[in-house]
Design an enzyme around this catalytic site. Structure first.
Site, PDB file in Angstrom:
ATOM      1  N   SER A 153       0.608  -1.448   0.142  1.00  0.00           N
ATOM      2  CA  SER A 153      -0.291   0.142   0.138  1.00  0.00           C
ATOM      3  C   SER A 153       0.306   1.507   0.015  1.00  0.00           C
ATOM      4  CB  SER A 153      -0.373   0.612   1.286  1.00  0.00           C
ATOM      5  OG  SER A 153      -1.581  -1.411   0.859  1.00  0.00           O
TER       6      SER A 153
HETATM    7  N1  SAM Z   1      -1.233  -4.687   4.016  1.00  0.00           N
HETATM    8  C1  SAM Z   1      -0.179  -5.104   2.914  1.00  0.00           C
HETATM    9  C2  SAM Z   1       1.029  -4.637   2.457  1.00  0.00           C
HETATM   10  O1  SAM Z   1       1.305  -3.802   3.753  1.00  0.00           O
HETATM   11  O2  SAM Z   1       1.497  -4.648   1.687  1.00  0.00           O
HETATM   12  C3  SAM Z   1      -0.870  -4.450   1.780  1.00  0.00           C
HETATM   13  C4  SAM Z   1      -1.608  -5.495   1.253  1.00  0.00           C
HETATM   14  S1  SAM Z   1      -2.380  -6.016  -0.792  1.00  0.00           S
HETATM   15  C5  SAM Z   1      -3.019  -3.869  -0.840  1.00  0.00           C
HETATM   16  C6  SAM Z   1      -3.855  -6.019   0.010  1.00  0.00           C
HETATM   17  C7  SAM Z   1      -3.342  -7.803   0.699  1.00  0.00           C
HETATM   18  O3  SAM Z   1      -4.760  -8.549   1.016  1.00  0.00           O
HETATM   19  C8  SAM Z   1      -2.944  -9.097  -0.754  1.00  0.00           C
HETATM   20  O4  SAM Z   1      -1.920  -9.752  -0.575  1.00  0.00           O
HETATM   21  C9  SAM Z   1      -4.087 -10.259  -0.825  1.00  0.00           C
HETATM   22  O5  SAM Z   1      -4.339 -11.004  -0.907  1.00  0.00           O
HETATM   23  C10 SAM Z   1      -4.696 -10.316   0.330  1.00  0.00           C
HETATM   24  N2  SAM Z   1      -5.654 -10.275   0.365  1.00  0.00           N
HETATM   25  C11 SAM Z   1      -7.154 -10.372  -0.252  1.00  0.00           C
HETATM   26  N3  SAM Z   1      -8.149 -11.146   0.037  1.00  0.00           N
HETATM   27  C12 SAM Z   1      -7.911 -11.516   1.550  1.00  0.00           C
HETATM   28  C13 SAM Z   1      -8.751 -12.224   1.688  1.00  0.00           C
HETATM   29  N4  SAM Z   1      -9.708 -12.786   2.176  1.00  0.00           N
HETATM   30  N5  SAM Z   1      -7.952 -12.652   3.572  1.00  0.00           N
HETATM   31  C14 SAM Z   1      -6.636 -12.084   3.549  1.00  0.00           C
HETATM   32  N6  SAM Z   1      -5.687 -11.594   2.694  1.00  0.00           N
HETATM   33  C15 SAM Z   1      -6.730 -11.376   1.447  1.00  0.00           C
END
Ligand code: SAM
Length: 212
Positions: free
Chosen positions: A59
């Site tokens: 992000s």
């Molecule tokens: N917090 C992260 C960082 O600091 O890099 C940013 C993550 S990215 C914007 C969103 C993440 O949410 C992705 O890695 C995606 O695979 C994960 N994601 C999507 N749906 C999810 C779920 N139901 N449970 C866990 N992770 C999920």
């Protein structure tokens, strides 16, 4: 390395309105370059989201700071659940703020990559591979829950697993645009919610999320 760039990033998020000193301090310490590919190191301290593979992103630092500020982490050891570990950067910021961090990622490769990095950097985060829309019942209730991907609804499990007095920060909307919600749990079945428009996120996929 990157000390000057980190300071410039701190100035930038402060200029953009971040006021929580603990958040600002953590952003000034966590080495964001470690959470991205070497080929992108020159972009590490730009205030932008960057690709981390698998169609996912680390992000934007301002978003990390803004959402973290909404959690209102005021004492060490607050139990925070993060949904969407991704690169691990957000979890590292929470750890730096002395939170007790639980983080769930649904992409197994990203989960493994992040846990390896946590070990290497000495970041003590409880990380799990799985569907974060279900939460992490064994460790509930959480003082704060931060969802880092956009969701169609606020998952019921997450509402249940939030402690009374706790806060949840979650982007909710359709696949293209979401509004950021701040939910405060005022009693076992009462919530106050506030909408903060302006952010967009990648989709949250899971049982109570998008189907794919
Ligand atoms: N917090 C992260 C960082 O600091 O890099 C940013 C993550 S990215 C914007 C969103 C993440 O949410 C992705 O890695 C995606 O695979 C994960 N994601 C999507 N749906 C999810 C779920 N139901 N449970 C866990 N992770 C999920």
């Amino acid at each position: 390395m990157f000390r000057v760039q980190r300071e410039e990033l701190v100035d930038e998020i402060t200029r953009k309105g971040i006021t929580d000193l603990a958040v600002i301090k953590a952003i000034g310490i966590v080495p964001r370059e470690k959470f991205i590919e070497k080929t992108m190191h020159h972009m590490a301290y730009k205030d932008v989201a960057l690709p981390i593979g698998y169609d996912q992103t680390i992000s934007q630092p301002y978003t990390v700071a803004f959402m973290t500020q909404l959690l209102n982490i005021k004492k060490p050891g607050m139990k925070i659940l993060e949904i969407g570990t991704g690169s691990g950067y957000q979890a590292a910021v929470l750890f730096e703020m002395q939170a007790d961090v639980y983080s769930i990622e649904r992409n197994v490769d990203l989960h493994h990559r992040a846990t390896k990095l946590f070990d290497k950097l000495g970041i003590r985060v409880h990380a799990k591979f799985g569907d974060g829309t279900i939460g992490w019942k064994e460790f509930a209730p959480f003082d704060g829950i931060i969802v880092t991907a956009g969701s169609p609804v606020i998952p019921k499990n997450l509402k249940e697993q939030l402690a009374v007095g706790g806060r949840m920060v979650i982007p909710v909307g359709d696949r293209k645009s979401q509004k950021l919600y701040l939910l405060k749990k005022v009693s076992e079945n009462e919530f106050e919610s506030e909408v903060i428009p302006e952010f967009t996120f990648v989709p949250l996929i899971g049982r109570e999320g998008w189907k794919r």
